[in-house]
Design a protein around this motif. Structure first.
Motif, PDB file in Angstrom:
ATOM      1  N   VAL A   1       7.557 -12.293  10.066  1.00 21.45           N
ATOM      2  CA  VAL A   1       6.172 -11.879  10.266  1.00 21.45           C
ATOM      3  C   VAL A   1       5.460 -11.588   8.946  1.00 21.45           C
ATOM      4  CG1 VAL A   1       6.635  -9.409  10.482  1.00 21.45           C
ATOM      5  CG2 VAL A   1       4.723 -10.435  11.739  1.00 21.45           C
TER       6      VAL A   1
ATOM      7  N   ALA B   1       3.626 -14.193  18.186  1.00 19.11           N
ATOM      8  CA  ALA B   1       2.656 -13.323  18.857  1.00 19.11           C
ATOM      9  C   ALA B   1       1.643 -12.768  17.856  1.00 19.11           C
ATOM     10  CB  ALA B   1       3.378 -12.191  19.577  1.00 19.11           C
ATOM     11  N   VAL B   2       2.108 -12.384  16.680  1.00 18.79           N
ATOM     12  CA  VAL B   2       1.216 -11.882  15.640  1.00 18.79           C
ATOM     13  C   VAL B   2       0.280 -12.995  15.178  1.00 18.79           C
ATOM     14  CG1 VAL B   2       1.116 -11.052  13.257  1.00 18.79           C
ATOM     15  CG2 VAL B   2       2.772 -10.061  14.853  1.00 18.79           C
TER      16      VAL B   2
ATOM     17  N   GLU C   1       8.175 -12.638  18.067  1.00 18.56           N
ATOM     18  CA  GLU C   1       7.246 -11.607  17.601  1.00 18.56           C
ATOM     19  C   GLU C   1       6.296 -12.146  16.543  1.00 18.56           C
ATOM     20  OE1 GLU C   1       9.902  -8.520  16.368  1.00 18.56           O
ATOM     21  OE2 GLU C   1      10.148  -7.701  18.397  1.00 18.56           O
TER      22      GLU C   1
ATOM     23  N   ARG D   1      14.283 -13.083  18.645  1.00 17.58           N
ATOM     24  CA  ARG D   1      13.205 -12.110  18.829  1.00 17.58           C
ATOM     25  C   ARG D   1      12.202 -12.141  17.671  1.00 17.58           C
ATOM     26  NH1 ARG D   1      12.696  -7.808  22.021  1.00 17.58           N
ATOM     27  NH2 ARG D   1      14.875  -8.002  22.682  1.00 17.58           N
ATOM     28  N   GLU D   2      12.704 -12.275  16.429  1.00 13.59           N
ATOM     29  CA  GLU D   2      11.784 -12.232  15.299  1.00 13.59           C
ATOM     30  C   GLU D   2      10.833 -13.419  15.286  1.00 13.59           C
ATOM     31  OE1 GLU D   2      15.127 -12.696  15.293  1.00 13.59           O
ATOM     32  OE2 GLU D   2      15.829 -13.199  13.271  1.00 13.59           O
TER      33      GLU D   2
END
Length: 303
Positions: free
Chosen positions: A186, A215-216, A212, A208-209
């Motif tokens: 991210v 999504a950001v 995420e 997961r990373e």
């Protein structure tokens, strides 16, 4: 759920694409079934309505309702679209590790070799047969038009991301592989916006990373090119471009053969889209390397 508009006759890819897009509007029971089908699309062509309902842990009537919501007359009509796309279910990583060990113990390395060759060929054939090259062309145009292109992959996929960034960087500026150094995925897109584009990839089990970071990126208005082995992957939702790449293998880790082929095609399309100046630039790049003696000449090793 209201009936969705699916082309007639529909292809399995079109049905799955429609199903993926409609998931947010489904009832919990239909959504549960939709997730199962997106994760296991080739189960559809080989199972009766009762068999598939049992595997998905839903009632047979749920399959009928979902089929009709997709514009099909019945589950049998829905199933018929998938009949030619049959594959074995996917084992878990620990299961595969134990199986590999048992092969070695029984002296069956030859069988593993054959299975590896078969899966590699199947992945390549499946990718090229099921992927519309026009969709890759459109993605390439968006990459060329973007201010910066971030390509995100962790684990084994990070090497694929870096290879793409290295090669594509010869054609266009601003291609960056993520994550870099000790940063998080991210971190690399902290300043990205709608003028940039993000290529993200993750395969079952989804990281997961990556989810995420995507999504950001979406929250910042960054267009996303999502790559996975299933439309059920979380990064596929609302992506600007979606590509399903098979990664089947009898081995412990995923196969990246078809994934590498996808990126090779994407790079070729980027170069084609970027124009003649890019070809001239690449030629100059290699000419300079040649002049600096970076490449070994025949005279250097012949005696």
């Amino acid at each position: 759920m209201k009936q969705t508009n699916v082309p007639n006759p529909a292809t399995s890819a079109e049905l799955l694409e429609t199903l993926q897009s409609a998931r947010a509007d489904l009832t919990p029971e239909l959504a549960k079934l939709a997730n199962f089908l997106l994760e296991n699309p080739y189960e559809i062509g080989v199972n009766s309505i009762r068999q598939l309902a049992t595997k998905a842990e839903v009632k047979p009537n749920t399959l009928v309702r979902l089929s009709r919501s997709l514009g099909m007359d019945s589950y049998e009509a829905f199933r018929e679209v998938f009949r030619d796309e049959i594959r074995q279910g996917r084992e878990t990583y620990p299961d595969r590790a134990r199986w590999l060990q048992s092969l070695a113990q029984r002296g069956e390395i030859g069988a593993l070799y054959a299975a590896s060759a078969e899966s590699a060929i199947d992945n390549i054939v499946s990718f090229f047969a099921s992927t519309d090259h026009h969709l890759i062309e459109v993605a390439a145009k968006d990459i060329v038009a973007a201010r910066r292109c971030y390509v995100l992959g962790v684990g084994v996929n990070n090497a694929v991301a870096r290879n793409f960034a290295y090669l594509a960087g010869m054609a266009i500026d601003g291609v960056r592989a993520l994550p870099q150094g000790g940063t998080l995925p991210v971190d690399g897109i902290a300043r990205a916006d709608a003028g940039d584009i993000l290529i993200a990839m993750t395969f079952r089990p989804y990281r997961r990373e990556i989810v995420e970071a995507v999504a950001v990126a979406r929250a910042q208005g960054v267009p996303v090119i999502a790559i996975s082995d299933s439309l059920a992957c979380p990064i596929m939702a609302d992506a600007q471009h979606r590509f399903v790449v098979p990664t089947d293998t009898p081995q412990f880790f995923i196969s990246t053969i078809a994934l590498t082929a996808f990126f090779e095609v994407l790079i070729a399309f980027i170069i084609a889209e970027a124009g003649e100046d890019v070809v001239t630039s690449i030629d100059a790049y290699h000419a300079q390397r040649q002049a600096l003696g970076i490449y070994v000449e025949d005279k250097d090793w012949q005696t």
